[in-house]
Design an enzyme around this catalytic site. Structure first.
Site, short mmCIF file in Angstrom:
data_model
loop_
_atom_site.label_atom_id
_atom_site.label_comp_id
_atom_site.label_asym_id
_atom_site.label_seq_id
_atom_site.Cartn_x
_atom_site.Cartn_y
_atom_site.Cartn_z
N ALA A 32 0.85 -1.19 0.00
CA ALA A 32 0.00 0.00 0.00
C ALA A 32 0.89 1.25 0.00
CB ALA A 32 -0.90 0.01 1.23
N ASP A 33 0.40 2.30 -0.64
CA ASP A 33 1.11 3.58 -0.55
C ASP A 33 0.30 4.51 0.35
OD1 ASP A 33 -1.01 4.63 -2.09
OD2 ASP A 33 0.12 4.50 -3.96
N SER A 34 0.77 5.74 0.53
CA SER A 34 0.11 6.63 1.48
C SER A 34 -1.34 6.93 1.07
CB SER A 34 0.90 7.92 1.66
OG SER A 34 1.12 8.53 0.41
N ASP A 36 -3.33 4.85 -0.54
CA ASP A 36 -4.07 3.64 -0.19
C ASP A 36 -4.45 3.64 1.29
OD1 ASP A 36 -3.92 2.43 -2.75
OD2 ASP A 36 -1.96 1.58 -2.29
N LEU A 37 -3.50 4.06 2.14
CA LEU A 37 -3.75 4.06 3.58
C LEU A 37 -4.85 5.05 3.95
CD1 LEU A 37 -0.10 3.80 4.96
CD2 LEU A 37 -1.79 1.98 4.69
#
Length: 76
Positions: A32-34, A36-37
Protein backbone atom coordinates in the site's frame (compact mmCIF):
# COMPACT_ATOMS: atom_id res chain seq x y z
CA UNK A 1 -15.33 -7.85 12.57
CA UNK A 2 -11.90 -9.19 11.72
CA UNK A 3 -13.32 -10.74 8.55
CA UNK A 4 -14.89 -7.44 7.58
CA UNK A 5 -11.59 -5.56 7.99
CA UNK A 6 -9.80 -8.19 5.91
CA UNK A 7 -12.50 -7.93 3.23
CA UNK A 8 -12.10 -4.16 3.07
CA UNK A 9 -8.30 -4.45 2.87
CA UNK A 10 -8.61 -7.10 0.16
CA UNK A 11 -11.00 -4.99 -1.87
CA UNK A 12 -9.13 -1.69 -1.48
CA UNK A 13 -5.67 -3.10 -2.18
CA UNK A 14 -6.67 -5.78 -4.71
CA UNK A 15 -5.04 -8.52 -2.64
CA UNK A 16 -6.48 -12.02 -2.25
CA UNK A 17 -8.07 -12.48 1.20
CA UNK A 18 -6.05 -15.67 1.68
CA UNK A 19 -2.85 -13.60 1.63
CA UNK A 20 -3.99 -11.26 4.41
CA UNK A 21 -3.39 -12.01 8.10
CA UNK A 22 -3.41 -9.91 11.27
CA UNK A 23 0.37 -9.67 10.88
CA UNK A 24 0.24 -8.36 7.30
CA UNK A 25 1.98 -4.99 7.13
CA UNK A 26 0.07 -2.59 4.87
CA UNK A 27 3.20 -1.17 3.24
CA UNK A 28 5.75 -4.02 3.36
CA UNK A 29 3.47 -7.00 2.75
CA UNK A 30 0.44 -5.56 0.95
CA UNK A 31 2.31 -2.85 -0.99
CA UNK A 32 0.00 0.00 0.00
CA UNK A 33 1.11 3.58 -0.55
CA UNK A 34 0.11 6.63 1.48
CA UNK A 35 -2.98 7.26 -0.66
CA UNK A 36 -4.07 3.64 -0.19
CA UNK A 37 -3.75 4.06 3.58
CA UNK A 38 -5.90 7.20 3.56
CA UNK A 39 -8.54 5.46 1.44
CA UNK A 40 -8.49 2.45 3.76
CA UNK A 41 -8.92 4.73 6.77
CA UNK A 42 -11.89 6.44 5.15
CA UNK A 43 -13.45 3.07 4.34
CA UNK A 44 -12.96 1.89 7.95
CA UNK A 45 -14.56 5.10 9.22
CA UNK A 46 -17.51 4.63 6.89
CA UNK A 47 -18.01 0.90 7.61
CA UNK A 48 -17.53 0.98 11.38
CA UNK A 49 -18.72 4.49 12.25
CA UNK A 50 -15.43 5.43 13.89
CA UNK A 51 -13.29 8.51 13.44
CA UNK A 52 -9.57 8.09 12.75
CA UNK A 53 -7.61 11.31 13.30
CA UNK A 54 -4.74 11.94 10.88
CA UNK A 55 -2.12 11.49 13.59
CA UNK A 56 -3.41 7.95 14.26
CA UNK A 57 -2.90 6.75 10.69
CA UNK A 58 0.80 6.12 11.31
CA UNK A 59 -0.09 3.80 14.22
CA UNK A 60 -1.95 1.48 11.86
CA UNK A 61 0.94 -0.48 10.38
CA UNK A 62 -0.63 -3.94 10.20
CA UNK A 63 -4.08 -5.40 9.65
CA UNK A 64 -4.08 -6.42 13.33
CA UNK A 65 -3.32 -2.83 14.36
CA UNK A 66 -6.36 -1.66 12.38
CA UNK A 67 -8.60 -4.35 13.90
CA UNK A 68 -7.49 -3.53 17.45
CA UNK A 69 -7.80 0.22 16.85
CA UNK A 70 -11.35 -0.09 15.49
CA UNK A 71 -12.38 -2.40 18.37
CA UNK A 72 -11.01 0.12 20.86
CA UNK A 73 -12.83 2.99 19.15
CA UNK A 74 -16.11 1.08 18.97
CA UNK A 75 -16.07 0.26 22.66
CA UNK A 76 -15.10 3.80 23.70
Amino acid sequence: MEEKVISIVSEQLSVNKDEITRDSNFIDDLHADSLDLVELGMKFEEEFGVSIPDEDYEKLRTVGDAIDYIKQKESA
